[in-house]
Design an enzyme around this catalytic site. Structure first.
Site, mmCIF file in Angstrom:
data_model
loop_
_atom_site.group_PDB
_atom_site.id
_atom_site.type_symbol
_atom_site.label_atom_id
_atom_site.label_comp_id
_atom_site.label_asym_id
_atom_site.label_seq_id
_atom_site.Cartn_x
_atom_site.Cartn_y
_atom_site.Cartn_z
ATOM 1 N N HIS A 102 0.850 -1.158 -0.064
ATOM 2 C CA HIS A 102 -0.063 0.009 0.059
ATOM 3 C C HIS A 102 0.969 1.301 0.133
ATOM 4 O O HIS A 102 2.127 1.295 0.494
ATOM 5 C CB HIS A 102 -0.701 0.134 1.338
ATOM 6 C CG HIS A 102 -1.812 -0.967 1.722
ATOM 7 N ND1 HIS A 102 -1.362 -2.054 2.339
ATOM 8 C CD2 HIS A 102 -3.072 -1.064 1.335
ATOM 9 C CE1 HIS A 102 -2.465 -3.100 2.298
ATOM 10 N NE2 HIS A 102 -3.479 -2.437 1.776
ATOM 11 N N ASP A 105 2.310 1.935 3.611
ATOM 12 C CA ASP A 105 3.367 1.076 3.874
ATOM 13 C C ASP A 105 4.817 1.219 3.383
ATOM 14 O O ASP A 105 5.735 1.154 3.898
ATOM 15 C CB ASP A 105 3.177 -0.391 3.312
ATOM 16 C CG ASP A 105 1.805 -0.887 3.301
ATOM 17 O OD1 ASP A 105 1.248 -0.657 4.421
ATOM 18 O OD2 ASP A 105 1.391 -1.592 2.212
HETATM 19 C C1 XLS Z 1 -7.612 -6.843 4.522
HETATM 20 C C2 XLS Z 1 -7.397 -7.005 2.974
HETATM 21 C C3 XLS Z 1 -6.242 -6.182 2.679
HETATM 22 C C4 XLS Z 1 -6.094 -6.059 1.264
HETATM 23 C C5 XLS Z 1 -5.125 -5.093 1.014
HETATM 24 O O1 XLS Z 1 -8.477 -7.483 4.968
HETATM 25 O O2 XLS Z 1 -6.986 -8.223 2.883
HETATM 26 O O3 XLS Z 1 -5.098 -6.524 3.211
HETATM 27 O O4 XLS Z 1 -5.376 -7.314 0.680
HETATM 28 O O5 XLS Z 1 -5.493 -3.781 1.083
#
Ligand code: XLS
Ligand code: NI
Ligand code: NI
Length: 442
Positions: A102, A105
């Site tokens: 993200h 991150d």
């Molecule tokens: C959360 C989601 C998240 C997505 C990315 O439950 O899995 O990690 O994969 O935003």
């Protein structure tokens, strides 16, 4: 500086007889399975957020993990660089090809959107040179539209168009970054695109907003010539009480309704499937059948817990049927298996990251080989062919072509004194076929 100095080189493939703890027993990247290298089938990726940005906190307690690169007293940009060093060192030592992140991150949020974008671009350029020298590639990028308080009532589905607009800026910046890094996909997970109570919510209004947002994203993708696939990640709830992207079938209906089926596919997460009351097998089969399979977030839930525990996959039995569907559907195009997985809070050591990924990757590798033997064996497909045989006969053809309406079909039934007899579905026999493959294939 090394963060994983105890792990010397890349984790080797050592075969099923090895007693080496940190070695692959089944994941042999060059092994040919169903005509393709194992690495090219699985396209394994490591996620940045759970593995490098998270300290192991939960709603009752602080972080427990030993993550020296997350030093809270460090300068945020310096810390982001240290985290990036740790991430690339880990991915290279694990010996896999992909990662995902993200925006938040990778780089710290600034005090304005412009500052956030500039932070992101600095770290993205730095990532680009690490990717270049290591051969690591970006499976997908995504924007975090759920952590900041401004998104509490949703991003695209927020009642306030200014929040929608802020989200649009974040996604534009992150799409640019994903394109810059040659990302294979771009993911939108609508963590806050849902509601807490219908007492204050207009569902149809919010659905129209979400569709408008997704349309803008698709247009922008074409505008900048980004060639990756756009993916929606279904999840039924958590953090919101009800999320709009509930499951594959709901997302499929939504895309169809707003004429977006050509632009989006799905990123299926195992634990989201089970949270939605489905099996992972069901979600994958639905996506393959309807041409919307994009990628997979590999993890698992805990059958005793009703939330998204995001544990590392360790069940070959759970994965074989899903891998069977994926192989049957022709495999991934731009997708792969992203380890959207969290260590347990007590797994504090840095080495636990290796143990967890190695076990999960071996589980996927073994499931792939077994699934491929089932595809080759054809028993399951032969049973299905046989089961639906009537539909390629005269009556089936007349029904499906529209030649017969309800009345003429009824006349036909009455006229020929129709009395079809039920046949066995043979479920247990087929379960034995799957188990025999699990037990015998090496
Ligand atoms: C959360 C989601 C998240 C997505 C990315 O439950 O899995 O990690 O994969 O935003
Ligand atoms: Ni996910
Ligand atoms: Ni999850």
């Amino acid at each position: 500086m090394s963060f994983f100095e105890d792990q010397e080189g890349p984790i080797p493939f050592a075969g099923s007889g090895s007693d080496e703890e940190l070695a692959y027993r089944y994941y042999d990247p060059d092994r040919i399975v169903a005509g393709k290298r194992m690495e090219d089938h699985l396209r394994i990726g490591v996620c940045y957020w759970h593995s490098f940005s998270w300290l192991g906190s939960d709603i009752f307690g602080h972080g427990t993990f030993d993550r020296p690169w997350l030093d809270a007293s460090a300068d945020p940009m310096e810390a982001a660089m240290a985290k990036q060093d740790a991430a690339f060192e880990f991915i290279e030592k694990l010996g896999v090809r992909f990662f995902s992140f993200h925006d938040v991150d990778m780089a710290p949020e600034g005090s304005t959107l412009a500052e956030s974008r500039s932070n992101l671009n600095t770290l993205v350029e730095r990532a680009a040179s690490k990717m270049e020298s290591s051969g690591v590639q970006l499976l997908w990028g995504t924007a975090n539209l759920f952590s900041h308080p401004r998104y509490a009532a949703g991003a695209a589905t927020n009642p306030d168009p200014e929040v929608f607009t802020h989200a649009a800026a974040q996604v534009r910046h992150m799409l640019d970054a994903t394109a810059r890094l040659g990302g294979h996909n771009y993911v939108l997970w609508g963590g806050r695109e849902g509601y807490e109570t219908l007492l204050n919510t207009r569902m149809r209004q919010e659905a129209d907003q979400l569709a408008r947002f997704l349309t803008m994203v698709a247009e922008y993708k074409h505008h900048i010539g980004f060639e990756g696939t756009l993916l929606l990640e279904p999840k039924p709830q958590e953090p919101t009480k009800h999320q709009y992207d509930y499951d594959c079938a709901t997302v499929h209906g939504f895309l169809d309704r707003y004429d977006l089926l050509d632009e989006y596919k799905v990123n299926i997460e195992v634990n989201h499937a089970t949270l939605g009351g489905h099996s992972f097998h069901h979600e994958v089969a639905y996506a393959v059948d309807n041409g919307i399979l994009g990628s997979v977030d590999a993890n698992r839930g805990d059958p005793q817990n009703g939330w998204d525990t995001d544990q590392f996959p360790n069940s070959v039995d759970e994965l074989v049927p899903a891998l069977y569907e994926i192989l049957w559907g022709g495999g991934f195009a731009t997708g792969g298996f992203l380890f959207d997985t969290k260590l347990r809070r007590q797994s504090m050591a840095r080495a636990d990251l290796f143990h967890a990924h190695v076990g999960g990757i071996d589980t996927l590798a073994r499931a792939l080989v077994i699934a491929s033997s089932l595809v080759e064996d054809r028993t399951l497909e032969n049973v299905k062919d046989e089961r639906y045989l009537g539909w390629s006969g005269e009556m089936g053809r007349q029904i499906m072509s529209g030649e017969l309406d309800l009345g003429s079909l009824a006349d036909l039934a009455v006229g020929s004194d129709l009395d079809p007899s039920p046949v066995s579905g043979g479920q247990e026999r087929l379960e034995n076929v799957v188990n025999r493959a699990i037990w015998s294939v090496d």
